[in-house]
Design an enzyme around this catalytic site. Sequence first.
Site, PDB file in Angstrom:
ATOM      1  N   LYS A  13       0.845  -1.208   0.000  1.00 32.87           N
ATOM      2  CA  LYS A  13       0.000   0.000   0.000  1.00 32.87           C
ATOM      3  C   LYS A  13       0.879   1.256   0.000  1.00 32.87           C
ATOM      4  CE  LYS A  13      -2.059  -1.302   3.851  1.00 32.87           C
ATOM      5  NZ  LYS A  13      -1.501  -2.638   4.138  1.00 32.87           N
ATOM      6  N   ARG A  87      -9.219   0.578   8.527  1.00 33.49           N
ATOM      7  CA  ARG A  87      -8.838  -0.798   8.828  1.00 33.49           C
ATOM      8  C   ARG A  87      -9.929  -1.511   9.624  1.00 33.49           C
ATOM      9  NH1 ARG A  87      -2.928   0.207   8.288  1.00 33.49           N
ATOM     10  NH2 ARG A  87      -1.846  -1.775   8.256  1.00 33.49           N
ATOM     11  N   ARG A 126      12.402  -7.011   4.554  1.00 32.49           N
ATOM     12  CA  ARG A 126      12.630  -5.572   4.772  1.00 32.49           C
ATOM     13  C   ARG A 126      13.440  -5.354   6.055  1.00 32.49           C
ATOM     14  NH1 ARG A 126       7.703  -1.398   4.733  1.00 32.49           N
ATOM     15  NH2 ARG A 126       6.919  -2.602   6.488  1.00 32.49           N
ATOM     16  N   ARG A 138      11.908  -1.515  11.728  1.00 33.33           N
ATOM     17  CA  ARG A 138      10.595  -1.253  12.316  1.00 33.33           C
ATOM     18  C   ARG A 138      10.298  -2.281  13.402  1.00 33.33           C
ATOM     19  NH1 ARG A 138       5.935  -0.089   7.857  1.00 33.33           N
ATOM     20  NH2 ARG A 138       4.738  -1.365   9.304  1.00 33.33           N
ATOM     21  N   ARG A 149      -0.335  -9.173  13.113  1.00 32.87           N
ATOM     22  CA  ARG A 149      -0.813  -8.223  12.095  1.00 32.87           C
ATOM     23  C   ARG A 149      -1.747  -8.923  11.107  1.00 32.87           C
ATOM     24  NH1 ARG A 149       4.855  -5.646  10.231  1.00 32.87           N
ATOM     25  NH2 ARG A 149       3.630  -4.412   8.761  1.00 32.87           N
TER      26      ARG A 149
HETATM   27  P1  B4P Z   1       4.701  -1.631   2.161  1.00 34.46           P
HETATM   28  O1  B4P Z   1       4.351  -0.869   0.944  1.00 34.46           O
HETATM   29  O2  B4P Z   1       5.441  -0.908   3.254  1.00 34.46           O
HETATM   30  O3  B4P Z   1       3.444  -2.327   2.838  1.00 34.46           O
HETATM   31  P2  B4P Z   1       2.140  -1.711   3.502  1.00 34.46           P
HETATM   32  O4  B4P Z   1       1.023  -2.511   2.912  1.00 34.46           O
HETATM   33  O5  B4P Z   1       2.083  -0.222   3.345  1.00 34.46           O
HETATM   34  O6  B4P Z   1       2.451  -2.013   5.060  1.00 34.46           O
HETATM   35  P3  B4P Z   1       1.692  -2.101   6.472  1.00 34.46           P
HETATM   36  O7  B4P Z   1       0.241  -2.353   6.270  1.00 34.46           O
HETATM   37  O8  B4P Z   1       2.412  -3.149   7.243  1.00 34.46           O
HETATM   38  O9  B4P Z   1       2.030  -0.817   7.272  1.00 34.46           O
HETATM   39  P4  B4P Z   1       1.243   0.371   7.983  1.00 34.46           P
HETATM   40  O10 B4P Z   1       2.297   1.393   8.136  1.00 34.46           O
HETATM   41  O11 B4P Z   1      -0.002   0.750   7.248  1.00 34.46           O
HETATM   42  O12 B4P Z   1       5.541  -2.881   1.652  1.00 34.46           O
HETATM   43  C1  B4P Z   1       6.138  -3.816   2.546  1.00 34.46           C
HETATM   44  C2  B4P Z   1       7.424  -4.379   1.917  1.00 34.46           C
HETATM   45  O13 B4P Z   1       7.128  -5.099   0.727  1.00 34.46           O
HETATM   46  C3  B4P Z   1       8.440  -3.308   1.512  1.00 34.46           C
HETATM   47  O14 B4P Z   1       9.725  -3.788   1.831  1.00 34.46           O
HETATM   48  C4  B4P Z   1       8.276  -3.184   0.003  1.00 34.46           C
HETATM   49  O15 B4P Z   1       9.458  -2.781  -0.659  1.00 34.46           O
HETATM   50  C5  B4P Z   1       7.894  -4.595  -0.372  1.00 34.46           C
HETATM   51  N1  B4P Z   1       7.028  -4.670  -1.563  1.00 34.46           N
HETATM   52  C6  B4P Z   1       5.929  -3.899  -1.795  1.00 34.46           C
HETATM   53  N2  B4P Z   1       5.363  -4.253  -2.972  1.00 34.46           N
HETATM   54  C7  B4P Z   1       6.126  -5.304  -3.475  1.00 34.46           C
HETATM   55  C8  B4P Z   1       6.059  -6.108  -4.663  1.00 34.46           C
HETATM   56  N3  B4P Z   1       5.088  -5.935  -5.575  1.00 34.46           N
HETATM   57  N4  B4P Z   1       7.003  -7.067  -4.835  1.00 34.46           N
HETATM   58  C9  B4P Z   1       7.990  -7.246  -3.924  1.00 34.46           C
HETATM   59  N5  B4P Z   1       8.123  -6.519  -2.787  1.00 34.46           N
HETATM   60  C10 B4P Z   1       7.197  -5.556  -2.564  1.00 34.46           C
HETATM   61  O16 B4P Z   1       0.760  -0.178   9.420  1.00 34.46           O
HETATM   62  C11 B4P Z   1       1.633  -0.430  10.514  1.00 34.46           C
HETATM   63  C12 B4P Z   1       0.876  -0.518  11.842  1.00 34.46           C
HETATM   64  O17 B4P Z   1       0.303   0.778  12.191  1.00 34.46           O
HETATM   65  C13 B4P Z   1      -0.323  -1.466  11.941  1.00 34.46           C
HETATM   66  O18 B4P Z   1       0.063  -2.806  12.207  1.00 34.46           O
HETATM   67  C14 B4P Z   1      -1.113  -0.849  13.139  1.00 34.46           C
HETATM   68  O19 B4P Z   1      -0.524  -1.164  14.381  1.00 34.46           O
HETATM   69  C15 B4P Z   1      -0.942   0.636  12.915  1.00 34.46           C
HETATM   70  N6  B4P Z   1      -2.040   1.225  12.089  1.00 34.46           N
HETATM   71  C16 B4P Z   1      -1.866   1.824  10.868  1.00 34.46           C
HETATM   72  N7  B4P Z   1      -3.058   2.239  10.373  1.00 34.46           N
HETATM   73  C17 B4P Z   1      -4.002   1.892  11.304  1.00 34.46           C
HETATM   74  C18 B4P Z   1      -5.420   2.024  11.355  1.00 34.46           C
HETATM   75  N8  B4P Z   1      -6.100   2.595  10.348  1.00 34.46           N
HETATM   76  N9  B4P Z   1      -6.083   1.558  12.448  1.00 34.46           N
HETATM   77  C19 B4P Z   1      -5.417   0.995  13.464  1.00 34.46           C
HETATM   78  N10 B4P Z   1      -4.075   0.829  13.470  1.00 34.46           N
HETATM   79  C20 B4P Z   1      -3.361   1.269  12.406  1.00 34.46           C
END
Ligand code: B4P
Length: 192
Positions: A13, A87, A126, A138, A149
């Site tokens: 995302k 979420r 990562r 992280r 998660r």
């Molecule tokens: P990201 O792009 O970082 O993944 P994400 O989906 O954004 O991450 P996430 O959901 O864990 O994080 P968030 O900060 O929202 O990619 C991950 C890895 O994969 C990277 O290394 C990237 O390079 C790699 N990658 C991506 N696409 C790829 C592909 N096509 N091929 C290969 N590699 C690929 O949430 C973190 C925490 O914050 C949650 O657990 C919760 O505690 C809190 N939180 C955030 N929003 C919340 C909400 N709305 N409500 C309650 N808690 C919340």
Amino acid sequence: MNIILLGPPGAGKGTQARFLVEERGMVQLSTGDMLRAAKESGTEMGQIVADVMARGALVTDEIVIGLIREQLETVKANGFIFDGFPRTLAQADALNDLLAEQGESLDAVIELEVDDEVLVQRIVGRAAEAAAAGQPVRADDNAESMKVRLMEYYKKTSPLIGYYYAKGQLTKVDGLGEIADVKAAITGVLDG
Ligand code: B4P
């Protein structure tokens, strides 16, 4: 255009949101980034969320909705990307109300689909890359937090798939491919 990027942890995302910011001038509202910033700032809220996030659990709806409300009330944008928000169903209902208050609406919800096994590999990968480069790792990027998660995602976030499907707003995108291929698929949805 206001869109939601929906999907499990590590689905990409944040990765894809950054492209939309660069190429379309949209504003990314990542609740994960906001919560990490709060944690770093050492505020009372930061201390409350730090432990919850490290465990991999979801932060309370009240805190997260408050953060998004503040952004929507103060930031003017040519389109928002909601990255990691909503979420929960309560957050989705709150987003409807907040957008309506601003005279805005939701144009699309893109669900990035990725297998659990690949999600764990990405997150653990990562963490390993950051450690090898001497960068901070992280607190929630480890196999143990990742289990929580994923459990949180299936229990509390995945019901949003049906919620937005019923509204005719959901499009599924295969998130398993190369980053550039996923980006192309999202472009196809938004421009199609
Ligand atoms: P990201 O792009 O970082 O993944 P994400 O989906 O954004 O991450 P996430 O959901 O864990 O994080 P968030 O900060 O929202 O990619 C991950 C890895 O994969 C990277 O290394 C990237 O390079 C790699 N990658 C991506 N696409 C790829 C592909 N096509 N091929 C290969 N590699 C690929 O949430 C973190 C925490 O914050 C949650 O657990 C919760 O505690 C809190 N939180 C955030 N929003 C919340 C909400 N709305 N409500 C309650 N808690 C919340």
